[in-house]
Design a protein around this motif. Structure first.
Motif, PDB file in Angstrom:
ATOM      1  N   ALA A  60       0.830  -1.211   0.000  1.00  0.00           N
ATOM      2  CA  ALA A  60       0.000   0.000   0.000  1.00  0.00           C
ATOM      3  C   ALA A  60       0.863   1.259   0.000  1.00  0.00           C
ATOM      4  CB  ALA A  60      -0.935  -0.007   1.205  1.00  0.00           C
ATOM      5  N   LEU A  61       1.916   1.265   0.813  1.00  0.00           N
ATOM      6  CA  LEU A  61       2.790   2.445   0.868  1.00  0.00           C
ATOM      7  C   LEU A  61       3.492   2.660  -0.471  1.00  0.00           C
ATOM      8  CD1 LEU A  61       4.377   2.260   4.425  1.00  0.00           C
ATOM      9  CD2 LEU A  61       2.747   3.943   3.543  1.00  0.00           C
ATOM     10  N   THR A  62       3.885   1.575  -1.103  1.00  0.00           N
ATOM     11  CA  THR A  62       4.548   1.678  -2.401  1.00  0.00           C
ATOM     12  C   THR A  62       3.620   2.323  -3.428  1.00  0.00           C
ATOM     13  OG1 THR A  62       5.858  -0.279  -1.910  1.00  0.00           O
ATOM     14  CG2 THR A  62       5.676   0.341  -4.222  1.00  0.00           C
ATOM     15  N   VAL A  63       2.363   1.916  -3.379  1.00  0.00           N
ATOM     16  CA  VAL A  63       1.373   2.501  -4.281  1.00  0.00           C
ATOM     17  C   VAL A  63       1.289   4.004  -4.059  1.00  0.00           C
ATOM     18  CG1 VAL A  63      -1.111   2.644  -4.692  1.00  0.00           C
ATOM     19  CG2 VAL A  63       0.004   0.414  -4.634  1.00  0.00           C
ATOM     20  N   VAL A  64       1.204   4.399  -2.791  1.00  0.00           N
ATOM     21  CA  VAL A  64       1.072   5.822  -2.472  1.00  0.00           C
ATOM     22  C   VAL A  64       2.296   6.606  -2.949  1.00  0.00           C
ATOM     23  CG1 VAL A  64       0.900   7.482  -0.596  1.00  0.00           C
ATOM     24  CG2 VAL A  64      -0.446   5.387  -0.518  1.00  0.00           C
ATOM     25  N   VAL A  65       3.471   6.062  -2.697  1.00  0.00           N
ATOM     26  CA  VAL A  65       4.704   6.749  -3.092  1.00  0.00           C
ATOM     27  C   VAL A  65       4.711   6.997  -4.602  1.00  0.00           C
ATOM     28  CG1 VAL A  65       7.211   6.495  -3.274  1.00  0.00           C
ATOM     29  CG2 VAL A  65       6.055   5.774  -1.208  1.00  0.00           C
ATOM     30  N   SER A  66       4.167   6.060  -5.347  1.00  0.00           N
ATOM     31  CA  SER A  66       4.254   6.142  -6.809  1.00  0.00           C
ATOM     32  C   SER A  66       3.091   6.873  -7.444  1.00  0.00           C
ATOM     33  CB  SER A  66       4.317   4.730  -7.390  1.00  0.00           C
ATOM     34  OG  SER A  66       5.079   3.898  -6.581  1.00  0.00           O
ATOM     35  N   LEU A  67       2.102   7.229  -6.637  1.00  0.00           N
ATOM     36  CA  LEU A  67       0.848   7.735  -7.178  1.00  0.00           C
ATOM     37  C   LEU A  67       1.046   8.952  -8.082  1.00  0.00           C
ATOM     38  CD1 LEU A  67      -1.907   6.551  -6.731  1.00  0.00           C
ATOM     39  CD2 LEU A  67      -2.338   8.259  -4.973  1.00  0.00           C
ATOM     40  N   LYS A  68       1.816   9.917  -7.616  1.00  0.00           N
ATOM     41  CA  LYS A  68       1.928  11.164  -8.364  1.00  0.00           C
ATOM     42  C   LYS A  68       2.707  10.967  -9.668  1.00  0.00           C
ATOM     43  CE  LYS A  68       2.571  16.019  -8.014  1.00  0.00           C
ATOM     44  NZ  LYS A  68       2.749  17.188  -7.145  1.00  0.00           N
ATOM     45  N   THR A  69       3.660  10.079  -9.646  1.00  0.00           N
ATOM     46  CA  THR A  69       4.510   9.902 -10.814  1.00  0.00           C
ATOM     47  C   THR A  69       3.823   9.139 -11.938  1.00  0.00           C
ATOM     48  OG1 THR A  69       6.302   9.762  -9.241  1.00  0.00           O
ATOM     49  CG2 THR A  69       6.814   9.218 -11.515  1.00  0.00           C
ATOM     50  N   VAL A  70       3.249   7.989 -11.612  1.00  0.00           N
ATOM     51  CA  VAL A  70       2.631   7.194 -12.675  1.00  0.00           C
ATOM     52  C   VAL A  70       1.109   7.252 -12.671  1.00  0.00           C
ATOM     53  CG1 VAL A  70       4.360   5.554 -13.415  1.00  0.00           C
ATOM     54  CG2 VAL A  70       3.197   5.209 -11.245  1.00  0.00           C
ATOM     55  N   GLY A  71       0.526   7.744 -11.569  1.00  0.00           N
ATOM     56  CA  GLY A  71      -0.927   7.871 -11.534  1.00  0.00           C
ATOM     57  C   GLY A  71      -1.627   6.628 -11.045  1.00  0.00           C
ATOM     58  N   ALA A  72      -2.797   6.850 -10.442  1.00  0.00           N
ATOM     59  CA  ALA A  72      -3.540   5.752  -9.824  1.00  0.00           C
ATOM     60  C   ALA A  72      -3.909   4.665 -10.825  1.00  0.00           C
ATOM     61  CB  ALA A  72      -4.805   6.291  -9.161  1.00  0.00           C
ATOM     62  N   LEU A  73      -4.184   5.056 -12.055  1.00  0.00           N
ATOM     63  CA  LEU A  73      -4.631   4.069 -13.034  1.00  0.00           C
ATOM     64  C   LEU A  73      -3.501   3.139 -13.461  1.00  0.00           C
ATOM     65  CD1 LEU A  73      -6.985   6.166 -15.331  1.00  0.00           C
ATOM     66  CD2 LEU A  73      -7.609   4.496 -13.573  1.00  0.00           C
ATOM     67  N   LEU A  74      -2.271   3.657 -13.401  1.00  0.00           N
ATOM     68  CA  LEU A  74      -1.168   2.885 -13.958  1.00  0.00           C
ATOM     69  C   LEU A  74      -0.154   2.384 -12.940  1.00  0.00           C
ATOM     70  CD1 LEU A  74      -0.526   5.037 -17.145  1.00  0.00           C
ATOM     71  CD2 LEU A  74      -1.841   2.938 -16.949  1.00  0.00           C
ATOM     72  N   VAL A  75      -0.260   2.870 -11.700  1.00  0.00           N
ATOM     73  CA  VAL A  75       0.771   2.538 -10.722  1.00  0.00           C
ATOM     74  C   VAL A  75       0.944   1.020 -10.614  1.00  0.00           C
ATOM     75  CG1 VAL A  75      -0.909   2.746  -8.842  1.00  0.00           C
ATOM     76  CG2 VAL A  75       1.507   2.712  -8.324  1.00  0.00           C
ATOM     77  N   PHE A  76      -0.135   0.319 -10.740  1.00  0.00           N
ATOM     78  CA  PHE A  76      -0.022  -1.099 -10.536  1.00  0.00           C
ATOM     79  C   PHE A  76       0.817  -1.801 -11.589  1.00  0.00           C
ATOM     80  CE2 PHE A  76      -0.948  -5.224  -9.238  1.00  0.00           C
ATOM     81  CZ  PHE A  76      -0.421  -5.046  -7.983  1.00  0.00           C
ATOM     82  N   ALA A  77       0.766  -1.228 -12.784  1.00  0.00           N
ATOM     83  CA  ALA A  77       1.602  -1.776 -13.856  1.00  0.00           C
ATOM     84  C   ALA A  77       3.081  -1.703 -13.461  1.00  0.00           C
ATOM     85  CB  ALA A  77       1.366  -1.001 -15.136  1.00  0.00           C
ATOM     86  N   MET A  78       3.452  -0.606 -12.792  1.00  0.00           N
ATOM     87  CA  MET A  78       4.847  -0.428 -12.386  1.00  0.00           C
ATOM     88  C   MET A  78       5.264  -1.467 -11.351  1.00  0.00           C
ATOM     89  SD  MET A  78       6.585   1.447 -13.992  1.00  0.00           S
ATOM     90  CE  MET A  78       8.122   1.507 -13.077  1.00  0.00           C
ATOM     91  N   ILE A  79       4.293  -1.951 -10.592  1.00  0.00           N
ATOM     92  CA  ILE A  79       4.616  -2.950  -9.579  1.00  0.00           C
ATOM     93  C   ILE A  79       4.705  -4.337 -10.218  1.00  0.00           C
ATOM     94  CG2 ILE A  79       3.743  -4.096  -7.496  1.00  0.00           C
ATOM     95  CD1 ILE A  79       2.756  -1.434  -6.522  1.00  0.00           C
ATOM     96  N   VAL A  80       3.767  -4.631 -11.092  1.00  0.00           N
ATOM     97  CA  VAL A  80       3.671  -5.998 -11.614  1.00  0.00           C
ATOM     98  C   VAL A  80       4.589  -6.259 -12.814  1.00  0.00           C
ATOM     99  CG1 VAL A  80       2.129  -7.646 -12.724  1.00  0.00           C
ATOM    100  CG2 VAL A  80       1.352  -6.382 -10.733  1.00  0.00           C
TER     101      VAL A  80
END
Ligand SMILES: Nc1ncnc2c1ncn2[C@@H]1O[C@H](COP(=O)(O)OP(=O)(O)OP(=O)(O)O)[C@@H](O)[C@H]1O
Ligand SMILES: [Mg+2]
Lengths: 276, 263
Positions: A183-203
């Motif tokens: 969850a924290l990783t998602v938040v950290v990345s939110l502004k850079t890649v955006g909520a719609l795409l952040v998950f792609a950066m993780i997976v």
């Protein structure tokens, strides 16, 4: 493209941000891919975005609210799961849409169009401020420090949680901690890649690394290379060709995935299975 | 029935899963260094008995004590002293992990928080791999091994815990006969050389009766516990397995054939 762009403050910040999230997302992504937790990250990103909209609506720190909403969702989902009320994927599916509904509600209540909010939805790496970087840096260091500190426990529960428990490791607690770190990783990345795409950066970088790594540590190494490579490359390409940065990063990561899959000694492309 | 030397002691223990009774009113003591065979039909509570010893399922009444410590309060350090081989574990064949790494996981609990495996741990791992004759495969990805080889690795992991008690849940099921005998021989040797207390769950009554000091016959309740020749009587077994049971005197040890129809 000349080297001059590296002297621009916004570009330096954008590149720093992409290195941070590229590395962080890929390392956390290795756990997500191996433990079959893709869905939970996707759910959290929507919750975090709802937090951002709530922050703008009420005038409190959007990032703080994103942390609160993201972690809150993980706690509730985990609580439901632990009490055996609901299977993990069902409660995630519910919260996924519930928090998105909240976000839409808050957007509607705001009335006016707020470009900054949409920046969190689609990602705007070129507008990252020095202040954002500081917050990102601290959060990312915190997450990575915990991963390093509890590496062997996370290693064991990712491989076989029941067995880890049977040998005396507090497996349930480490699993919960892992969900929080996601969850924290998602938040950290939110502004850079955006909520719609952040998950792609993780997976995606982790999935690419899965094709090549022989050990979990090796897989993390590959994932960081893919993650940082696509984040930095994506920023430069998006600046050069005036493309949306979040989308460019994700498309580049996807392209790298297919390269990795083609190079994979074992063609393990189809082997990633959900194990909630 | 129970004495002070017991490492494991069930005292009128009853264990439920939600509304289903898995074990009822079990009283049983196991001494240090004993080799115990646990038999009984499917769903008779064999796996539950092992989980109770690990403290993974607490008794609703009665007590289970291990190393003279109640299981509900079994701290993690105690679990580290019990090696456990779960019933046919489905290892994700694509998980990126080598044989040596999988065995090292057996050390993680003893290593403790905030610390990493050291030289001594690596020595224990290679010792455990030597014991199961898998040293040459140390660097091989676990998923590339056969089922029987994986089973050896899992035994090595349990050994790497340096356990005092070894719980084995059907370690020979789904494995070809020569490998079954090799694993059995390995476990016998470990019992003899390391003086481990062993609880061995199996459906292969004739395999276990030749090596176990005592057999435990379960079917939710404890039907019999004693030397193989005492437990393997037609009338005793028939209570659990039904009438279609044949016990022949095959030299020294009785030979058991279980029929198709269960009780
Ligand atoms: N996690 C669980 N939840 C609910 N009931 C369970 C659970 N595990 C086991 N049971 C029930 O408890 C009883 C005993 O199960 P157990 O797994 O101990 O049997 P077993 O003797 O090991 O069987 P098998 O020979 O098939 O391995 C069975 O009726 C089973 O259905
Ligand atoms: Mg069983």
């Amino acid at each position: 493209m000349t080297y001059e762009i590296f002297t621009f403050g916004f570009m330096q910040r954008a590149l720093t941000a992409s290195i941070i999230i590229g590395a962080l997302c890929s390392i956390i992504g290795v756990f997500v891919v191996l433990r079959g937790l893709s869905f939970i990250g996707a759910g959290t990103s929507h919750a975090a975005f709802a937090g951002v909209t709530f922050g703008y609506l009420t005038g409190v720190s959007p990032l703080g609210m994103a942390v609160l909403f993201g972690l809150g969702t993980v706690w509730i989902i985990h609580g439901l799961y632990q009490r055996g009320i609901m299977k993990l994927d069902v409660s995630i599916g519910m919260f996924y849409t519930f928090t998105m509904a909240l976000a839409i509600l808050f957007l509607g209540l705001m009335g006016t169009y707020n470009a900054e909010v949409y920046g969190f939805l689609f990602g705007s790496v070129l507008s990252v401020t020095a202040e954002d970087l500081t917050v990102m840096g601290w959060l990312a260091s915190g997450v990575l420090a915990l991963v390093l500190l509890f590496y062997k426990e996370f290693h064991f529960i990712t491989f076989d949680q029941a067995m880890a428990e049977a040998t005396g490791i507090a497996a349930g607690r480490f699993f919960f901690l892992l969900l929080n770190l996601i969850a924290l990783t998602v938040v950290v990345s939110l502004k850079t890649v955006g909520a719609l795409l952040v998950f792609a950066m993780i997976v995606i970088p982790a999935a690419s690394a899965y094709q090549l790594g022989r050990t979990m540590l090796g897989m993390m190494g590959y994932a960081v290379v893919f993650g940082v490579g696509s984040a930095v490359g994506g920023v430069l390409l998006s600046y050069r060709f005036d493309l949306p940065s979040g989308a460019t990063i994700v498309l580049l990561a996807t392209a790298l995935f297919f390269v990795a899959a083609a190079l994979s000694p074992k063609r393990r492309t189809r082997a990633i299975v959900a194990r909630p | 029935m129970t004495t002070n030397e017991d490492v494991i002691r069930f005292d009128r223990a009853t264990i439920h899963y939600r509304d289903r009774v898995a074990l009822h009113d079990i009283t049983l003591g196991i001494r240090a260094g004993e080799f115990i065979g646990i038999i009984g039909p499917n769903g008779s509570g064999k796996t539950t008995l092992l989980k109770a010893i690990l403290g993974l399922v607490p008794p609703v009444s009665g007590s289970v004590r291990v190393f003279d410590c109640a299981c509900e309060r079994l701290r993690c350090e105690h679990r580290a002293r019990i090696g456990y081989l779960p019933q046919k574990d489905l290892v994700d064949p694509h998980f990126p992990i080598t044989v040596a790494e999988a065995v090292m996981m057996g050390r993680y609990s003893s290593i403790g928080l905030f610390r990493y495996p050291g030289k001594a741990d690596r020595a224990i791992v290679s010792e455990a791999l030597t014991a199961v004759n898998m040293v040459a495969e140390a660097g091989t990805p676990l998923g590339e091994l056969s089922g029987g080889q994986q089973q050896r690795v899992m035994i090595a992991r349990a050994l790497a815990q340096r356990p005092e008690v070894l719980l084995l849940d059907e370690p020979t099921t789904g494995i070809d006969t020569p490998t079954q005998h090799a694993i059995m021989e390995l476990i016998r040797r470990l019992h003899r050389d390391l003086r481990l207390t062993i609880l061995f769950v199996t459906h292969d009554i004739n395999l276990i009766s030749r090596v176990a000091d005592r057999l435990i016959l379960l079917n939710t309740r404890l039907f019999a516990a004693g030397p193989p020749s005492d437990v393997l009587r037609r009338d005793t077994l028939a209570q659990v397995y039904g009438k279609d049971i044949v016990v022949t005197d095959h030299g020294a040890a009785p030979y058991v054939i279980v029929g198709d129809h269960h009780a």
